[in-house]
Write an enzyme that holds these catalytic residues in place. Structure first.
Site, mmCIF file in Angstrom:
data_model
loop_
_atom_site.group_PDB
_atom_site.id
_atom_site.type_symbol
_atom_site.label_atom_id
_atom_site.label_comp_id
_atom_site.label_asym_id
_atom_site.label_seq_id
_atom_site.Cartn_x
_atom_site.Cartn_y
_atom_site.Cartn_z
ATOM 1 N N LYS A 90 31.009 37.928 47.989
ATOM 2 C CA LYS A 90 31.905 36.778 48.088
ATOM 3 C C LYS A 90 32.090 36.373 49.543
ATOM 4 C CE LYS A 90 34.920 37.615 44.086
ATOM 5 N NZ LYS A 90 34.786 36.317 43.392
ATOM 6 N N ARG A 135 32.802 39.570 32.803
ATOM 7 C CA ARG A 135 32.271 39.371 31.445
ATOM 8 C C ARG A 135 31.304 40.485 31.053
ATOM 9 N NH1 ARG A 135 29.880 33.629 33.220
ATOM 10 N NH2 ARG A 135 31.604 33.892 34.682
HETATM 11 N N1 BES Z 1 37.327 37.838 39.738
HETATM 12 C C1 BES Z 1 36.584 36.649 39.857
HETATM 13 C C2 BES Z 1 37.358 35.389 39.413
HETATM 14 C C3 BES Z 1 38.619 35.058 40.171
HETATM 15 C C4 BES Z 1 38.582 34.192 41.246
HETATM 16 C C5 BES Z 1 39.830 35.548 39.784
HETATM 17 C C6 BES Z 1 39.734 33.882 41.940
HETATM 18 C C7 BES Z 1 41.007 35.226 40.462
HETATM 19 C C8 BES Z 1 40.959 34.396 41.541
HETATM 20 C C9 BES Z 1 35.308 36.723 39.030
HETATM 21 O O1 BES Z 1 34.753 37.983 38.895
HETATM 22 C C10 BES Z 1 34.288 35.867 39.709
HETATM 23 O O2 BES Z 1 33.893 36.215 40.775
HETATM 24 N N2 BES Z 1 33.908 34.770 39.061
HETATM 25 C C11 BES Z 1 32.977 33.882 39.601
HETATM 26 C C12 BES Z 1 31.970 33.579 38.528
HETATM 27 C C13 BES Z 1 30.752 32.851 38.990
HETATM 28 C C14 BES Z 1 29.905 33.730 39.893
HETATM 29 C C15 BES Z 1 29.972 32.438 37.778
HETATM 30 C C16 BES Z 1 33.714 32.602 40.024
HETATM 31 O O3 BES Z 1 34.655 32.210 39.348
HETATM 32 O O4 BES Z 1 33.361 32.052 41.054
HETATM 33 ZN ZN ZN Z 2 33.394 38.452 40.481
#
Ligand code: BES
Ligand code: ZN
Ligand code: ZN
Length: 498
Positions: free
Chosen positions: A272, A346
């Site tokens: 990230k 997921r």
């Molecule tokens: N834990 C994150 C989602 C999240 C983001 C929760 C901000 C709370 C606050 C999740 O695991 C994630 O990284 N999701 C990605 C998915 C994408 C790579 C398809 C996202 O939402 O960017």
């Molecule tokens: Zn994630």
């Protein structure tokens, strides 16, 4: 905090009275009777000049003759006063009392009454919201700023003994929410899968329910390739937490709650960016909510069989991490093509949803901080709800409102299914159109593993933390516990048909 119910005649003279008033509402006669004539005159005059009853207005007054302290809190327009406002007003009074270094308050309960809600529910909600407002994460602070408020009494015209039960249940629920916040707030360096599992064992023990924790070897035997795949980049090995509460009849199908327990989400090899990694120690919010919901449901002795399942992992980049392009074989036999290691929630939930089959569940609800896309879709005031059944969706939305945890139904139509098909694996962990409809494609992915029972999914990413004006401390909001308690109550009372 200590709570009592008192009649008008027995109001503690040393405590500050809290009175909630609408715009243009005058001081109730019964309230005025608590004061000398001189004070009454002063208060009436004061209100005329200084108080408009508007939503944002709050005043602290000391009556000149008796020295009695009073908080006047505006409720705004009477037409707009609903359950959620009553919760906010309660929290506001607790925060104000601490601000003014008050030790005890007497709440004029009439001012919190909402049409359609019975007095027991009002007392329970008042207790829950007072406790939520009083909580702050201080575990890592050397010097804790002491909160002064230590006791609250609710003033009733005709107090009933049954209200004591509402205080008790309110405290059980509030404790579970605040403990969820505490666990979620613990930073990633201290909150690891094994720590979360130990907390679950402790909570289960206190509530006299069963808790089993599967380690890597046991997960290998069950072929949980999803949990193991995501977890393999971390030095700390994953755990799979199982809690079982048998409050219903033997053989009755249980409600199964599933929570995402990612103790830190770096994104993995798809690391990230800086802003994205902020707050990712809270990525086990769903898991902590499920663990504490089980504790609360058991302590409330709700007559229902309930199971909690929490896959707990740390998502890290390292020499042993899973990679983009990997194909993982899950417990269901279905393979997952990893297109992005940051869509890890997921992947771990897929195994938990398959594990749930073993219970022949009446209903499965999972909860996860799953997608940033859900925050884009809904803003930060409601969690996303996904289910195939529109009737269930409506009932769940109503439950959410009653619990003070609003949720909103988003689409999960079959057309979306082709968006999560893999090229070389059965399902892909990223939707075909990437960011577009990301919350729905994540839900559609989960649905591939949840076809054998009635199911709903809550994406709680939008409500992981509170907003300004919610009168809650910074950090985790503890979302989910109150919703699950209301769901269990409704299912036990057969008020909801799944
Ligand atoms: N834990 C994150 C989602 C999240 C983001 C929760 C901000 C709370 C606050 C999740 O695991 C994630 O990284 N999701 C990605 C998915 C994408 C790579 C398809 C996202 O939402 O960017
Ligand atoms: Zn994630
Ligand atoms: Zn995540």
């Amino acid at each position: 905090m200590n709570y009592t119910i008192v009649s008008l005649q027995k109001v503690n003279e040393k405590s500050a009275i809290v009175l909630y008033l609408f715009e243009n509402e005058s001081l109730p006669n019964d309230f005025l009777k608590l004061f000398s004539l001189g004070d009454q005159k002063y208060l009436k005059e004061y209100m005329k000049n200084n108080f408009d009853g508007k939503q944002k207005t709050a005043r602290f007054v000391v009556a000149p003759e008796s020295g009695r302290k009073i908080f006047f809190i505006g409720k705004g327009d009477e037409k707009n006063f609903a359950f959620k406002k009553m919760a906010l007003k309660t929290r506001q009074s607790v925060q104000l009392a601490n601000q003014y270094k008050i030790e005890s308050v007497s709440i004029w309960i009439d001012g919190l009454v909402v049409k359609g809600a019975d007095a027991r529910a009002i007392v329970e909600q008042a207790v829950i919201n007072s406790e939520l407002a009083a909580y702050e994460f201080t575990t890592y602070k050397q010097q804790e700023e002491k909160k002064t408020l230590a006791s609250i009494e609710f003033i009733f015209q005709k107090p009933k003994t049954e209200y004591a039960k509402s205080i008790e249940s309110g405290l059980i629920i509030a404790h579970a929410v605040n403990y969820t916040r505490e666990l979620v707030n613990i930073p990633g360096i201290d909150m690891k899968p094994d720590v979360l599992a130990r907390e679950a064992v402790k909570i289960a023990k206190d509530a006299s329910i069963i808790c089993k924790v599967l380690d890597e070897k046991e997960m290998e035997k069950l072929k949980m390739g999803g949990v193991l795949g995501v977890g393999q980049g971390s030095d700390i090995k994953p755990k799979f937490i199982i809690m079982e509460y048998a409050g219903g009849k033997k053989g009755d199908k249980p409600l199964v709650l599933v929570g995402k327990g990612v103790t830190f989400d770096t994104g993995g090899l798809n690391l990230k960016p800086e802003e994205g990694m902020n707050e990712m120690w809270m990525d086990m919010s769903g898991g902590a909510a499920v663990i504490n919901a089980l504790g609360a449901i058991a302590r409330l002795k709700i007559k229902l069989n309930v199971v909690g399942l929490v896959p707990a992992v740390e998502n890290m980049p390292s020499g042993s991490s899973y990679h983009p392009g990997d194909i993982l074989t899950t417990m269901s036999g279905k393979t997952i093509e990893i297109l992005n290691t940051d869509a890890e929630g997921r992947v771990i939930l897929s195994d938990a949803l398959t594990y749930a089959e073993k219970y022949n569940p009446a209903f499965v609800v999972d909860i996860a901080t799953l997608t940033g896309a859900c925050m884009i879709a809904l803003g930060l005031r409601k969690a996303g709800l996904f289910t195939k059944n529109h009737q269930i969706a409506e009932a769940l939305e109503q439950l959410g409102d009653a619990a003070g945890e609003p949720i909103w139904h988003l689409p999960l139509d079959e057309e979306y299914e082709e968006e999560v098909k893999g090229t070389h694996g059965d399902v892909a962990n990223l939707g075909k159109y990437k960011r577009y409809g990301g919350a729905t494609t994540a839900a559609m992915f989960l649905y591939q593993f949840a076809k054998k029972y009635p199911w709903a999914h809550l994406d709680m990413a939008p409500v992981m933390t509170p907003l300004d004006g919610e009168h809650l401390a910074k950090g985790a909001k503890g979302f989910g516990v109150r919703f699950f308690v209301e769901l269990a109550r409704a299912m036990a009372a057969k008020k909801i048909r799944i």
